[in-house]
Write a protein that holds these residues in place. Sequence first.
Motif, PDB file in Angstrom:
ATOM      1  N   ARG A   1       0.838  -1.203   0.000  1.00 20.33           N
ATOM      2  CA  ARG A   1       0.000   0.000   0.000  1.00 20.33           C
ATOM      3  C   ARG A   1       0.871   1.250   0.000  1.00 20.33           C
ATOM      4  N   ILE A   2       0.270   2.346  -0.422  1.00 23.44           N
ATOM      5  CA  ILE A   2       0.868   3.671  -0.325  1.00 23.44           C
ATOM      6  C   ILE A   2       0.035   4.464   0.664  1.00 23.44           C
ATOM      7  N   SER A   3       0.703   5.115   1.583  1.00 18.19           N
ATOM      8  CA  SER A   3       0.027   5.927   2.597  1.00 18.19           C
ATOM      9  C   SER A   3      -0.048   7.364   2.097  1.00 18.19           C
ATOM     10  N   TYR A   4      -1.264   7.868   1.928  1.00 23.61           N
ATOM     11  CA  TYR A   4      -1.456   9.191   1.340  1.00 23.61           C
ATOM     12  C   TYR A   4      -2.778   9.765   1.852  1.00 23.61           C
ATOM     13  N   SER A   5      -3.015  11.035   1.585  1.00 24.77           N
ATOM     14  CA  SER A   5      -4.266  11.673   1.975  1.00 24.77           C
ATOM     15  C   SER A   5      -5.356  11.279   0.985  1.00 24.77           C
ATOM     16  N   HIS A   6      -6.323  10.485   1.434  1.00 21.58           N
ATOM     17  CA  HIS A   6      -7.366   9.993   0.532  1.00 21.58           C
ATOM     18  C   HIS A   6      -8.242  11.123  -0.001  1.00 21.58           C
ATOM     19  N   THR A   7      -8.473  12.122   0.823  1.00 18.28           N
ATOM     20  CA  THR A   7      -9.257  13.269   0.363  1.00 18.28           C
ATOM     21  C   THR A   7      -8.501  14.023  -0.718  1.00 18.28           C
ATOM     22  N   GLY A   8      -7.199  14.094  -0.561  1.00 22.92           N
ATOM     23  CA  GLY A   8      -6.360  14.786  -1.522  1.00 22.92           C
ATOM     24  C   GLY A   8      -5.529  15.865  -0.862  1.00 22.92           C
ATOM     25  N   TYR A   9      -5.070  16.787  -1.676  1.00 30.16           N
ATOM     26  CA  TYR A   9      -4.155  17.827  -1.212  1.00 30.16           C
ATOM     27  C   TYR A   9      -4.577  19.160  -1.812  1.00 30.16           C
ATOM     28  N   GLN A  10      -4.462  20.214  -1.009  1.00 25.55           N
ATOM     29  CA  GLN A  10      -4.731  21.542  -1.529  1.00 25.55           C
ATOM     30  C   GLN A  10      -3.639  21.931  -2.519  1.00 25.55           C
TER      31      GLN A  10
ATOM     32  N   GLN B   1      -5.465   4.593  -4.733  1.00 28.55           N
ATOM     33  CA  GLN B   1      -6.778   4.931  -5.258  1.00 28.55           C
ATOM     34  C   GLN B   1      -6.736   6.390  -5.728  1.00 28.55           C
ATOM     35  N   PRO B   2      -7.686   6.829  -6.534  1.00 26.71           N
ATOM     36  CA  PRO B   2      -7.683   8.228  -6.993  1.00 26.71           C
ATOM     37  C   PRO B   2      -7.871   9.215  -5.840  1.00 26.71           C
ATOM     38  N   PHE B   3      -7.224  10.367  -5.947  1.00 20.56           N
ATOM     39  CA  PHE B   3      -7.376  11.454  -4.983  1.00 20.56           C
ATOM     40  C   PHE B   3      -7.299  12.770  -5.740  1.00 20.56           C
TER      41      PHE B   3
ATOM     42  N   LYS C   1       5.397   7.466 -10.084  1.00 22.37           N
ATOM     43  CA  LYS C   1       4.711   8.278 -11.089  1.00 22.37           C
ATOM     44  C   LYS C   1       3.433   8.864 -10.482  1.00 22.37           C
ATOM     45  N   LEU C   2       3.120  10.072 -10.887  1.00 20.22           N
ATOM     46  CA  LEU C   2       1.822  10.669 -10.593  1.00 20.22           C
ATOM     47  C   LEU C   2       1.058  10.716 -11.898  1.00 20.22           C
TER      48      LEU C   2
ATOM     49  N   SER D   1      -7.773  14.853 -10.702  1.00 18.91           N
ATOM     50  CA  SER D   1      -7.820  13.599  -9.964  1.00 18.91           C
ATOM     51  C   SER D   1      -6.613  12.769 -10.381  1.00 18.91           C
ATOM     52  N   TYR D   2      -5.879  12.247  -9.389  1.00 22.47           N
ATOM     53  CA  TYR D   2      -4.599  11.605  -9.669  1.00 22.47           C
ATOM     54  C   TYR D   2      -4.484  10.256  -8.987  1.00 22.47           C
ATOM     55  N   ILE D   3      -3.511   9.482  -9.494  1.00 18.29           N
ATOM     56  CA  ILE D   3      -3.169   8.182  -8.917  1.00 18.29           C
ATOM     57  C   ILE D   3      -1.657   8.128  -8.769  1.00 18.29           C
ATOM     58  N   LEU D   4      -1.182   7.604  -7.651  1.00 12.78           N
ATOM     59  CA  LEU D   4       0.244   7.360  -7.455  1.00 12.78           C
ATOM     60  C   LEU D   4       0.571   5.929  -7.834  1.00 12.78           C
ATOM     61  N   GLN D   5       1.692   5.755  -8.489  1.00 15.22           N
ATOM     62  CA  GLN D   5       2.142   4.413  -8.862  1.00 15.22           C
ATOM     63  C   GLN D   5       3.633   4.298  -8.568  1.00 15.22           C
TER      64      GLN D   5
END
Length: 971
Positions: free
Chosen positions: A246-255, A322-324, A273-274, A311-315
């Motif tokens: 898993r990748i730990s990230y802000s599910h809501t997203g980022y300002q 998941q998308p954020f 990659k983003l 809307s983005y995905i980290l790889q």
Amino acid sequence: MKLKISLLITAVALLAFKFIREPMVANFKDSASYRWLNKTVLNSRVLDDMEDLQHWHSFTTAGGEVVDARKVIKIVDASASAATIQLSKERTHHGNQSLLMTTPTRLDGPAPTSGRGWGRSGVRRHFPDEDWSSFNRISIWIYPNLPGFYTTALDFRLYNDGVEKLPALFGQEGETSLILRNHEWNHIVWEIGNVARDKVTSFEMSYGLSGNTPDEADTIQFYFDQLELERVDADKIEGWDVWPGRISYSHTGYQTGAQKTAVANNIKATEFKLIDETTGETVLSKPIANVSSHIGSFQVMDFSEVRRPGSYILQAGDVTSQPFRIDADVYERTLWKALNFFYAERCGAEIPGVHGVCHRDWTCVHGDKRMVINGGWHDAGDLTQGIENTGEITYGLFSLAEQLKSRGDHPDLYERVLEEAQWGLDWVTKTSFGDGYRNGGSISSRRTNNIMGDFDDIAATARNSPMTNFQAAAVEAIAARVVKDGDERLSKFALKMAEADWNFAVAGMANVKPSKEIWRGSFDSDNVQHELASQAIIASIDLWKATGNKKYADKAIELSAVITDSQQRKHTDWDTPMTGFFYTTTAKERILHYCHRGREQGPTLALTALCDAFPDHADWMKWYSSVTLYSEYLKTISNYTAPYGVLPASVYTDDEYINVPESRKESFRKQVLNGVPLGKGHYLRLFPVWMDYRGHFGTILPQAQALASAAHLRGDLPSAQLSQHQLEWIIGRNPFSQSTMWGEGYDFAPIYTPSSGDMVGGLPVGIQSRGEADAPYWPVQNTWTYKEIWVHPVARWVWLLKDLAGPSLVEGQADGPVSFKEATTGQVIPVSPDRATGHFRVFLPEGKYTISGSGPEQTQTFLPGGSYQLDLRTAHALSLELSAKTSKGEVILTLKARGNGSHKFSVRVDNLTLSGPAKEVNLKPGATGSLEWRGRITSADTPWVAVIVPDNDMSLRKEIRGAAWETVTPR
């Protein structure tokens, strides 16, 4: 006459609340429950197919008291069971029969005076000391038949008699509680890999006897079928390292302008990659950084330079997120969900799918007077109500409404926030007896029949408390200010109530006598002197703003010393020195600790309010430096939890356990020693030292609120960014990569909410630590307190977003076109002012900018959610650069300025002695003027802070700070 006016205003206000809306519904496929139900079962064993009753029996326990973490509380079975069990062919899921439990919703006789229910009824299946270690999940099918009920919940418990006993000492290991869908078969799975199960003696399922409302049945049924053990791939539940794969990230997203990082462990990749979710385009490819800190080694993906909304995905390798979203108002949707949660928690109103009009028989008594006190919001997994939570929610909502109104960019959100705030205001005003006595709050776990004078009533006793009256006064005063333009009558009434409650509070302060208690029942510090002072200051300043009456200002200023004198301002003599934290009192005998309901925001909010309200007061610099020291302390200790940046709890001493009740001494001692050693018997705990009341959102969010407030006072972007990291931790950027807000993000787990059911926007008490350890622990089990839904963290979330949500609003005057160039990305945002007026208005992502126009080029830092006024006209614009040198106790401050005309600069200092603090310079276009101040550090063991103020304009101030032992830090 007063009563008639009160009732009229209350009636008018309630008309606004009659609109009934359907609460939001979560996407179940995004939940952890959905994932659990779809796990591959690797092995299984039937424990009971419900074809006989040989190993089953029913039981009933007596009603429980309010949990006091200072004591060991044991609940035993009653002599007789109110529940009955039988085999039934009426409803089955497997085989020919199911086990049917029938129970009343309450016992005969009055309910406990504690406000809790009558106890629990359930069934218990016995096992002959079985070893279940090769399995890690229980599976069972349950059909609830509760006519008329909105919410159905059952608790589950394991009993183990091996080396490690269950139930556990603190009552939370080996228990879970789940919401069931009424009138249908529910497949329940519970992973138990975290608990001892080598000698299992019993498994029980029970229902809380909380009574029933008029539209609910008084006798209910549960059908149970096919109890099994299973083995599945277990969830990650403990530790700082990120869940593998898993990748730990802000599910809501980022300002848009925020720091944007994600965290991982053991991903087999060197780059990430983003990816734009819509187009599939890779917008950024970048090396993964390897970062080490006190808590371990991590892989960090930093994509802060990406500011394009989308809307983005980290790889990274074969691991994807998941998308954020990246967006200017990415947190707005969480505000709508928080409002949904508060709406669902309303007491005394019909909420579809949650409850009907409730608690019409909940009263507060004051002598021979009695009032109905339903209204406001239910508190948590139970139905408790009180001024502390309802007051905080209401004040936070009015604060947010005021900010939304001033910015004018979200009118729909403003109206909705104002509506919910007025719901809280109605409760705050109606629960006062008008003589200083009011309903401070009371415990309730009961569904009642709305008939006063019978067996299920709850009656609170009114109290005259300075704290609750100051809380009410603050709410009423800010409400008077916010609603004044739209509802003058309500504004006047609120202000009248605020002034009365403030007077009652001040009069009562003379009678406040500290007790000898060191710990509250939750194990938060007790007798914290500056809690009352902070609340009094906030209420006083709000009233001063509303009335201009000097007595309110005088009281606020008078009490400020209680806060500043409770702070550690000197450099400690520990191996790892600290400064800036607070003690419980001005005597500085005990360091302040919160483990459950944090109030750490209080001193900073109070001092920030003082700085904003009274910029010319002689103590302004003392207030300002106190805020500076505390925010720098939080930034310093956050380094121990990098790269998450989640805020540690507190500094403890190795002898504090001596003052702990005997049954808790050893656990307290071990927890302290598992903290980070700082020297001289001091330890920094990353998680609090706690007992029954576990879960740290109630501590990190108040800390974050203090940081955000300090950030705006100081213009300190790193403080705002660290505050945002607390939101990100809660919403998915944690070791489990799970959002903890129900219905937001991904993999959100069930929350303990047996009284009201699942509510979108709800937050639990928070992530806990296991036993005496000092690392995150988030097991699948769902129980109080850490997974209990609670209005306190949601209130803090809303209040915090007042300071952090959205871009910066920058407006002012300019002679011609202006460009804002962001420092880290080089992004240029052009702005054209109005040709006729020269006025411009622009929303900018947070960050540090170089501003170019007709005047001198200058740099400015803009914070999220901030509002700024700039004068960029050639004749008025100023560019300032402040630096300092320290040598042998002497400090040289150097100011370089560019602009036009004569300007006066004054210096405000703390722990510095300066000669001639005010200086003037005549600036010429294109040239740089320079001013210098020399001074000496007053106390070598205390940090110094200096603030330069040009032309007596506090909005243009520049801060610099330092200490005899460290490098000077300009901003």
